[in-house]
Design a protein around this motif. Structure first.
Motif, mmCIF file in Angstrom:
data_model
loop_
_atom_site.group_PDB
_atom_site.id
_atom_site.type_symbol
_atom_site.label_atom_id
_atom_site.label_comp_id
_atom_site.label_asym_id
_atom_site.label_seq_id
_atom_site.Cartn_x
_atom_site.Cartn_y
_atom_site.Cartn_z
ATOM 1 N N PRO A 88 -15.199 90.381 -64.043
ATOM 2 C CA PRO A 88 -15.507 91.648 -64.718
ATOM 3 C C PRO A 88 -14.953 91.750 -66.142
ATOM 4 N N SER A 89 -14.058 90.816 -66.524
ATOM 5 C CA SER A 89 -13.471 90.922 -67.869
ATOM 6 C C SER A 89 -14.369 90.342 -68.956
ATOM 7 N N HIS A 90 -15.239 89.376 -68.591
ATOM 8 C CA HIS A 90 -16.122 88.787 -69.617
ATOM 9 C C HIS A 90 -17.518 88.451 -69.076
ATOM 10 N N PHE A 91 -17.722 88.668 -67.778
ATOM 11 C CA PHE A 91 -19.023 88.463 -67.115
ATOM 12 C C PHE A 91 -19.517 87.005 -67.146
ATOM 13 N N LYS A 92 -18.574 86.073 -67.396
ATOM 14 C CA LYS A 92 -18.867 84.663 -67.147
ATOM 15 C C LYS A 92 -18.526 84.386 -65.680
ATOM 16 N N LEU A 93 -18.789 83.174 -65.239
ATOM 17 C CA LEU A 93 -18.573 82.846 -63.826
ATOM 18 C C LEU A 93 -17.130 82.461 -63.525
ATOM 19 N N ASP A 94 -16.637 82.902 -62.370
ATOM 20 C CA ASP A 94 -15.410 82.347 -61.813
ATOM 21 C C ASP A 94 -15.762 81.219 -60.845
ATOM 22 N N LYS A 95 -16.957 81.349 -60.240
ATOM 23 C CA LYS A 95 -17.385 80.328 -59.277
ATOM 24 C C LYS A 95 -18.887 80.449 -59.039
ATOM 25 N N GLN A 96 -19.513 79.324 -58.728
ATOM 26 C CA GLN A 96 -20.887 79.362 -58.234
ATOM 27 C C GLN A 96 -21.013 78.343 -57.110
ATOM 28 N N SER A 97 -21.735 78.730 -56.071
ATOM 29 C CA SER A 97 -21.877 77.883 -54.886
ATOM 30 C C SER A 97 -23.338 77.770 -54.493
ATOM 31 N N ILE A 98 -23.753 76.547 -54.208
ATOM 32 C CA ILE A 98 -25.097 76.289 -53.674
ATOM 33 C C ILE A 98 -24.901 75.564 -52.345
ATOM 34 N N VAL A 99 -25.445 76.147 -51.283
ATOM 35 C CA VAL A 99 -25.191 75.633 -49.932
ATOM 36 C C VAL A 99 -26.512 75.368 -49.213
ATOM 37 N N ASN A 100 -26.649 74.170 -48.660
ATOM 38 C CA ASN A 100 -27.784 73.834 -47.810
ATOM 39 C C ASN A 100 -27.220 73.430 -46.451
ATOM 40 N N VAL A 101 -27.193 74.390 -45.528
ATOM 41 C CA VAL A 101 -26.557 74.168 -44.218
ATOM 42 C C VAL A 101 -27.279 73.083 -43.433
ATOM 43 N N SER A 102 -28.620 73.115 -43.433
ATOM 44 C CA SER A 102 -29.380 72.170 -42.609
ATOM 45 C C SER A 102 -29.154 70.720 -43.035
ATOM 46 N N LYS A 103 -28.947 70.493 -44.348
ATOM 47 C CA LYS A 103 -28.723 69.124 -44.833
ATOM 48 C C LYS A 103 -27.237 68.795 -44.986
ATOM 49 N N GLY A 104 -26.379 69.778 -44.710
ATOM 50 C CA GLY A 104 -24.934 69.554 -44.849
ATOM 51 C C GLY A 104 -24.501 69.362 -46.285
ATOM 52 N N LEU A 105 -25.240 69.993 -47.221
ATOM 53 C CA LEU A 105 -24.915 69.879 -48.651
ATOM 54 C C LEU A 105 -24.228 71.137 -49.149
ATOM 55 N N ARG A 106 -23.259 70.939 -50.030
ATOM 56 C CA ARG A 106 -22.605 72.090 -50.642
ATOM 57 C C ARG A 106 -22.099 71.691 -52.028
ATOM 58 N N LEU A 107 -22.398 72.518 -53.023
ATOM 59 C CA LEU A 107 -21.878 72.311 -54.377
ATOM 60 C C LEU A 107 -21.116 73.568 -54.784
ATOM 61 N N ASP A 108 -19.822 73.412 -55.050
ATOM 62 C CA ASP A 108 -18.989 74.523 -55.543
ATOM 63 C C ASP A 108 -18.496 74.172 -56.935
ATOM 64 N N VAL A 109 -18.759 75.053 -57.889
ATOM 65 C CA VAL A 109 -18.266 74.866 -59.253
ATOM 66 C C VAL A 109 -17.360 76.052 -59.564
ATOM 67 N N THR A 110 -16.083 75.763 -59.802
ATOM 68 C CA THR A 110 -15.086 76.815 -60.023
ATOM 69 C C THR A 110 -14.585 76.758 -61.464
ATOM 70 N N TYR A 111 -14.390 77.933 -62.048
ATOM 71 C CA TYR A 111 -13.889 78.057 -63.422
ATOM 72 C C TYR A 111 -12.556 78.804 -63.365
ATOM 73 N N PRO A 112 -11.415 78.092 -63.225
ATOM 74 C CA PRO A 112 -10.120 78.771 -63.046
ATOM 75 C C PRO A 112 -9.684 79.595 -64.257
ATOM 76 N N SER A 113 -10.105 79.190 -65.474
ATOM 77 C CA SER A 113 -9.645 79.932 -66.658
ATOM 78 C C SER A 113 -10.608 79.743 -67.829
ATOM 79 N N TYR A 114 -10.511 80.700 -68.757
ATOM 80 C CA TYR A 114 -11.320 80.688 -69.985
ATOM 81 C C TYR A 114 -10.419 80.879 -71.194
ATOM 82 N N ASN A 115 -10.873 80.369 -72.332
ATOM 83 C CA ASN A 115 -10.207 80.616 -73.616
ATOM 84 C C ASN A 115 -11.155 81.358 -74.540
ATOM 85 N N LEU A 116 -10.580 82.039 -75.510
ATOM 86 C CA LEU A 116 -11.383 82.657 -76.559
ATOM 87 C C LEU A 116 -11.335 81.714 -77.764
#
Length: 234
Positions: free
Chosen positions: A155-183
């Motif tokens: 909520p402080s800058h409306f960029k992502l903290d995390k995005q996840s794409i999950v395909n349960v049937s194929k056992g696929l999962r992609l998690d991209v995490t953004y722990p911090s940002y700089n100005l």
């Protein structure tokens, strides 16, 4: 300005999506140096990577560890790569990167991954929103047939903290995490990115930390595959 004390107020999914799109990266070029740690269970590698981007046109990467380990040039239609260490090269489509991440990905999505933007267009489909741990969780009202997709928006800058794409049937999962940002030059830009790609056979961890970032400079991108290298197939 990054307001670390921002509160996720009750607003519509449409407004959250709109604010995330408004926070998109608008500069023309990026010239960055990153520290990259890669581990897929078989290969464990720590590299310094020079990354140059001409937005929407080309992503150029050079990985080094005392010497050049690889170079890659990615455009909206092609992926080219070669390694002076292994004397091999690849020229083709995104199958090499898809093999690395375990999910289908195109140029725009890869570019967005580096910038803290959503891999999928949040304007394309109607979204829903909920608030968890003072973060907006944005997700399509009707999830795609194969994948479930979730975007965690700060909520402080409306960029992502995390995005996840999950395909349960194929056992696929992609998690991209953004722990911090700089100005940087008034631009909110990720300082770290953690990628975890999981399929039924393996887990790949790629951790990136930006050491220096410059915008709108004159970027030079040399790329020539030397003769005699062996072609890789994916």
């Amino acid at each position: 300005m990054i307001d670390a004390n921002a509160v996720a107020k009750e607003i519509s999914a449409k407004k959250v999506a709109k604010k995330h799109i408004a926070a998109n990266f608008d500069n023309k070029t990026i010239d960055a140096k990153l520290k990259v740690n890669f581990n897929n269970g078989k290969t464990k590698q720590s590299l310094t990577v020079n990354m140059k981007i001409i937005k929407d046109e080309v992503i150029w990467l050079k990985g080094s560890k005392f010497i050049t380990v690889f170079k890659a040039k990615i455009t909206p239609t092609s992926v080219s790569y070669y390694s002076p260490v292994f004397k091999n090269y690849f020229e083709g489509d995104f199958s090499m990167i898809e093999d690395l991440l375990g999910v289908e990905i195109n140029f725009e999505q890869l570019q967005n991954l580096f910038l803290g933007q959503s891999l999928l267009n949040v304007k394309e489909n109607k979204q829903e929103v909920k608030i968890e741990n003072n973060r907006y969780i944005l997700f399509p009202e009707k999830q795609a047939e194969l994948f479930d997709i979730f975007f965690t928006i700060n909520p402080s800058h409306f960029k992502l903290d995390k995005q996840s794409i999950v395909n349960v049937s194929k056992g696929l999962r992609l998690d991209v995490t953004y722990p911090s940002y700089n100005l940087i030059e008034k631009v909110v830009f990720p300082s770290e990115i953690n990628i975890k790609a999981k399929n039924e056979k393996s887990i790949t961890d790629i951790n990136l930390s930006y050491k220096s970032v410059f915008f709108d400079t004159d970027v030079k991108m040399s790329f020539n595959v030397p003769n005699g290298y062996k072609r890789l197939e994916f």
